[in-house]
Motif scaffolding. Structure first.
Motif, mmCIF file in Angstrom:
data_model
loop_
_atom_site.group_PDB
_atom_site.id
_atom_site.type_symbol
_atom_site.label_atom_id
_atom_site.label_comp_id
_atom_site.label_asym_id
_atom_site.label_seq_id
_atom_site.Cartn_x
_atom_site.Cartn_y
_atom_site.Cartn_z
ATOM 1 N N GLY A 1 -4.395 -8.096 6.350
ATOM 2 C CA GLY A 1 -4.069 -8.757 7.610
ATOM 3 C C GLY A 1 -3.383 -10.086 7.441
ATOM 4 O O GLY A 1 -2.743 -10.365 6.423
ATOM 5 N N LYS A 2 -3.567 -10.938 8.474
ATOM 6 C CA LYS A 2 -2.927 -12.251 8.490
ATOM 7 C C LYS A 2 -3.698 -13.199 7.574
ATOM 8 O O LYS A 2 -4.846 -12.928 7.220
ATOM 9 C CB LYS A 2 -2.937 -12.790 9.923
ATOM 10 N N THR A 3 -3.075 -14.301 7.223
ATOM 11 C CA THR A 3 -3.734 -15.322 6.403
ATOM 12 C C THR A 3 -3.550 -16.671 7.109
ATOM 13 O O THR A 3 -2.787 -16.754 8.091
ATOM 14 C CB THR A 3 -3.089 -15.403 5.001
ATOM 15 N N PRO A 4 -4.174 -17.737 6.601
ATOM 16 C CA PRO A 4 -3.978 -19.052 7.250
ATOM 17 C C PRO A 4 -2.529 -19.548 7.151
ATOM 18 O O PRO A 4 -2.168 -20.511 7.827
ATOM 19 C CB PRO A 4 -4.916 -19.970 6.478
ATOM 20 N N ILE A 5 -1.688 -18.920 6.320
ATOM 21 C CA ILE A 5 -0.279 -19.355 6.224
ATOM 22 C C ILE A 5 0.551 -18.488 7.150
ATOM 23 O O ILE A 5 0.571 -17.261 7.006
ATOM 24 C CB ILE A 5 0.223 -19.244 4.772
ATOM 25 N N GLU A 6 1.240 -19.113 8.079
ATOM 26 C CA GLU A 6 2.010 -18.352 9.066
ATOM 27 C C GLU A 6 3.096 -17.511 8.377
ATOM 28 O O GLU A 6 3.883 -18.036 7.577
ATOM 29 C CB GLU A 6 2.662 -19.330 10.049
ATOM 30 N N GLY A 7 3.100 -16.223 8.665
ATOM 31 C CA GLY A 7 4.122 -15.342 8.100
ATOM 32 C C GLY A 7 3.773 -14.781 6.732
ATOM 33 O O GLY A 7 4.553 -14.018 6.172
ATOM 34 N N PHE A 8 2.600 -15.157 6.183
ATOM 35 C CA PHE A 8 2.196 -14.581 4.891
ATOM 36 C C PHE A 8 1.048 -13.601 5.138
ATOM 37 O O PHE A 8 -0.028 -13.975 5.606
ATOM 38 C CB PHE A 8 1.744 -15.676 3.911
ATOM 39 N N TYR A 9 1.317 -12.328 4.839
ATOM 40 C CA TYR A 9 0.340 -11.255 5.104
ATOM 41 C C TYR A 9 -0.162 -10.700 3.782
ATOM 42 O O TYR A 9 0.596 -10.599 2.807
ATOM 43 C CB TYR A 9 0.999 -10.125 5.910
ATOM 44 N N LEU A 10 -1.426 -10.278 3.806
ATOM 45 C CA LEU A 10 -2.048 -9.811 2.571
ATOM 46 C C LEU A 10 -2.530 -8.374 2.714
ATOM 47 O O LEU A 10 -3.178 -8.012 3.700
ATOM 48 C CB LEU A 10 -3.240 -10.733 2.269
ATOM 49 N N ASP A 11 -2.182 -7.559 1.707
ATOM 50 C CA ASP A 11 -2.695 -6.194 1.608
ATOM 51 C C ASP A 11 -3.208 -6.096 0.170
ATOM 52 O O ASP A 11 -2.441 -5.884 -0.760
ATOM 53 C CB ASP A 11 -1.560 -5.202 1.863
ATOM 54 N N ALA A 12 -4.517 -6.301 -0.007
ATOM 55 C CA ALA A 12 -5.039 -6.481 -1.369
ATOM 56 C C ALA A 12 -6.496 -6.048 -1.434
ATOM 57 O O ALA A 12 -7.042 -5.510 -0.470
ATOM 58 C CB ALA A 12 -4.900 -7.951 -1.759
ATOM 59 N N GLY A 13 -7.103 -6.311 -2.604
ATOM 60 C CA GLY A 13 -8.518 -5.971 -2.773
ATOM 61 C C GLY A 13 -8.732 -4.468 -2.765
ATOM 62 O O GLY A 13 -9.755 -3.961 -2.300
ATOM 63 N N TRP A 14 -7.775 -3.751 -3.354
ATOM 64 C CA TRP A 14 -7.865 -2.281 -3.353
ATOM 65 C C TRP A 14 -8.605 -1.738 -4.549
ATOM 66 O O TRP A 14 -8.831 -0.538 -4.646
ATOM 67 C CB TRP A 14 -6.462 -1.665 -3.227
ATOM 68 N N GLY A 15 -8.952 -2.642 -5.475
ATOM 69 C CA GLY A 15 -9.849 -2.308 -6.571
ATOM 70 C C GLY A 15 -9.659 -0.923 -7.145
ATOM 71 O O GLY A 15 -8.569 -0.536 -7.588
ATOM 72 N N THR A 16 -10.738 -0.144 -7.100
ATOM 73 C CA THR A 16 -10.731 1.199 -7.675
ATOM 74 C C THR A 16 -10.573 2.260 -6.582
ATOM 75 O O THR A 16 -10.731 3.437 -6.841
ATOM 76 C CB THR A 16 -12.061 1.465 -8.406
ATOM 77 N N TRP A 17 -10.289 1.838 -5.341
ATOM 78 C CA TRP A 17 -10.421 2.778 -4.215
ATOM 79 C C TRP A 17 -9.193 2.844 -3.307
ATOM 80 O O TRP A 17 -9.227 3.514 -2.268
ATOM 81 C CB TRP A 17 -11.626 2.345 -3.362
ATOM 82 N N GLY A 18 -8.085 2.185 -3.671
ATOM 83 C CA GLY A 18 -7.013 1.980 -2.685
ATOM 84 C C GLY A 18 -5.973 3.074 -2.551
ATOM 85 O O GLY A 18 -5.209 3.081 -1.583
ATOM 86 N N PHE A 19 -5.902 4.000 -3.505
ATOM 87 C CA PHE A 19 -4.836 5.013 -3.389
ATOM 88 C C PHE A 19 -5.007 5.836 -2.117
ATOM 89 O O PHE A 19 -4.054 6.098 -1.390
ATOM 90 C CB PHE A 19 -4.819 5.913 -4.624
ATOM 91 N N LYS A 20 -6.238 6.244 -1.855
ATOM 92 C CA LYS A 20 -6.506 7.082 -0.674
ATOM 93 C C LYS A 20 -6.115 6.388 0.620
ATOM 94 O O LYS A 20 -5.921 7.025 1.641
ATOM 95 C CB LYS A 20 -7.980 7.492 -0.638
ATOM 96 N N ALA A 21 -6.043 5.048 0.582
ATOM 97 C CA ALA A 21 -5.753 4.285 1.802
ATOM 98 C C ALA A 21 -4.261 4.072 2.013
ATOM 99 O O ALA A 21 -3.858 3.477 3.023
ATOM 100 C CB ALA A 21 -6.442 2.926 1.717
ATOM 101 N N THR A 22 -3.431 4.563 1.087
ATOM 102 C CA THR A 22 -2.002 4.229 1.129
ATOM 103 C C THR A 22 -1.371 4.466 2.519
ATOM 104 O O THR A 22 -0.750 3.544 3.075
ATOM 105 C CB THR A 22 -1.232 5.014 0.041
ATOM 106 N N PRO A 23 -1.511 5.655 3.121
ATOM 107 C CA PRO A 23 -0.827 5.853 4.407
ATOM 108 C C PRO A 23 -1.346 4.931 5.508
ATOM 109 O O PRO A 23 -0.554 4.302 6.212
ATOM 110 C CB PRO A 23 -1.120 7.326 4.743
ATOM 111 N N ILE A 24 -2.682 4.809 5.624
ATOM 112 C CA ILE A 24 -3.196 4.024 6.759
ATOM 113 C C ILE A 24 -3.016 2.529 6.523
ATOM 114 O O ILE A 24 -2.819 1.756 7.465
ATOM 115 C CB ILE A 24 -4.667 4.377 7.086
ATOM 116 N N SER A 25 -3.028 2.101 5.258
ATOM 117 C CA SER A 25 -2.792 0.667 5.031
ATOM 118 C C SER A 25 -1.341 0.353 5.358
ATOM 119 O O SER A 25 -1.040 -0.685 5.955
ATOM 120 C CB SER A 25 -3.138 0.265 3.601
#
Ligand code: FAD
Ligand code: PYC
Length: 413
Positions: free
Chosen positions: A348-372
């Motif tokens: 989602g959004k971060t405290p910096i305007e215009g900087f968005y984060l998609d992270a923390g996918w650790g060992t589980w993020g591949f399955k989330a690729t389409p919905i993320s």
């Protein structure tokens, strides 16, 4: 070296056919820049163009597309999570995966196998019951089964695990699937490119310019880009990118290793995960056993793989399947997993305007690729995160509102 390879390497006339062409140079400005040409960055670009009509976008990849964790994972897709927020989110991804080959017009070899999380103790069974109840409540197909049903589904499994850790039951999740991981990246890349997105490989982001707490541009190995919106989708490199904008996160990087055997005739229909033995296995469409184990128990920013890993994994796999003792492991590798304290992503959004984060996918993020991809595209287009990802916001860590998914992480930690 094969003659054909040499011929293509030295000849200007015999170009290998490219899956898609890369533009000759960067534009001086883009409406949005996506850092990271893994599945997540490419999916976000695709849905920005497809769902929101935003096409003046650049995806910048320092290596090659899918060369990060997207091309290193063990391709398991499932939604049998522990929290209702997690189950709903991953279920939305499974649903997108089911139609993705058609949507992207590429065969992703999506194969529904059924997923067993094996329980060797009564306390593990309690977690399986808990997960089954949460899953059913949200409408996801999961149930607890006894050892007889596991033996029926997988007669090759030694249910006593060589007498060391007898299996007493499992969580069974029928929609559990495998899917060809690199094709997911290629499919999203081609889809995004065909809609007008510029994708650059071998292009590294070295700095992000912020003025008055607003993103204004990106410094890259190919030159400068003016932009007011930047998405970081770089998995194991997240702390490095966040340092560029002075944004602290609770992410630490730990190696996760995997390996494959030589191909065999198909015999393993299902995906099996053992929480207690810390191993998991499925058989790919090529016949290889794809296997992995627990996270390496230390922080390390490296993709080095170790003998210790294959020794430990092999001994546990042989406890489950003694007949595999003569099968060769042909390849092993590691990825850099971006781990969060609660085993849920940061989106989602971060405290910096215009900087968005998609992270923390650790060992589980591949399955989330389409919905993320879909959720981050909506976040960028509307400058507002959809409700579906509210539980994954960065600010949850300072608000003490964690989304605890450790009990549903497949591999041991
Ligand atoms: P990546 O695919 O890593 O893409 C990030 C990209 O950013 C990289 O290509 C990198 O080169 C690029 N980059 C980094 N810094 C820069 C920069 N400065 N400039 C430009 N580009 C940059 N998940 C599951 O759901 N199921 C599984 O079965 C599963 N198994 C796994 C097994 C292993 C061994 C590993 C390591 C992970 C596994 N995962 C699994 C987790 C999953 O692989 C990741 O969470 C997911 O692939 C992350 O995708 P991504 O697109 O965010 O990151
Ligand atoms: O999230 O299912 C998963 C998984 C399996 C192996 C690594 N991650």
């Amino acid at each position: 070296m094969p003659h054909r390879l040499l011929r293509f390497a030295f000849s200007k006339e015999h170009k290998e056919p490219a899956f898609f062409e890369q533009p000759a140079c960067l534009k001086p400005s883009y409406d949005a820049v996506i850092i990271g040409g893994g599945g997540h960055g490419l999916a976000a670009a695709y849905y920005l163009a497809k769902d929101h009509g935003m096409t003046n976008i650049a995806v910048l990849e320092k290596g090659y597309l899918g060369g990060g964790n997207t091309g290193r994972n063990t391709t398991i897709v499932r939604s049998n999570y522990l929290t209702p927020e997690g189950v709903k989110f991953y279920d939305a991804s499974v649903k997108l995966f089911q139609d993705l080959s058609e949507d992207l017009d590429i065969n992703l070899f999506y194969s529904e196998r059924g997923h067993f999380t094996l329980a060797h103790t009564e306390s593990a069974m309690r977690t399986m019951r808990w997960r089954a109840e949460v899953n059913k409540h949200v409408g996801v197909e999961s149930c607890v089964v006894g050892h007889e049903e596991i033996t029926k589904a997988c007669p090759q499994l030694d249910i006593s695990c060589s007498g060391k850790a007898p299996i007493i039951g499992a969580l069974y999740h029928a929609p559990g699937s495998i899917v060809r991981h690199d094709a997911v990246a290629w499919g999203y890349a081609r889809g995004a490119k065909n809609l007008g997105v510029d994708i650059f490989q071998s292009t590294e982001v070295n700095g992000i310019d912020v003025k008055a707490n607003k993103v204004v541009g990106v410094q890259t190995s190919r030159g400068y880009i003016a932009t007011n919106q930047v998405l970081s989708a770089v998995a194991g490199f997240t702390p490095r990118i966040c340092k560029m904008v002075d944004l602290p996160t609770p992410i630490i990087i730990q190696p996760l290793q995997a390996c494959v055997t030589e191909p065999m005739k198909p015999w393993l229909d299902h995906i099996l995960v053992s929480g207690s033995l810390h191993v998991y296995v499925s058989q790919s469409s090529r016949g290889e056993l794809v296997m992995g184990a627990a996270l390496d128990p230390y922080e390390m920013h490296s993709t080095r793989s170790s003998l210790e890993f294959v020794e430990g994994l092999s001994s546990h796999i042989l406890d489950m399947f003694p007949f595999l003792s003569n099968v060769k492991i042909v390849r092993q590798w590691a990825g850099m997993a971006d781990m969060t304290p609660d085993f849920a992503p940061i989106m989602g959004k971060t405290p910096i305007e215009g900087f968005y984060l998609d992270a923390g996918w650790g060992t589980w993020g591949f399955k989330a690729t389409p919905i993320s991809g879909k959720s981050m595209a909506a976040t960028i287009a509307n400058d507002r995160a959809p409700d579906l990802i509210h539980s994954f916001r960065l600010s949850r860590f300072e608000e003490f509102e964690l989304t605890g998914e450790k009990g549903a992480a497949s591999v041991g930690h």
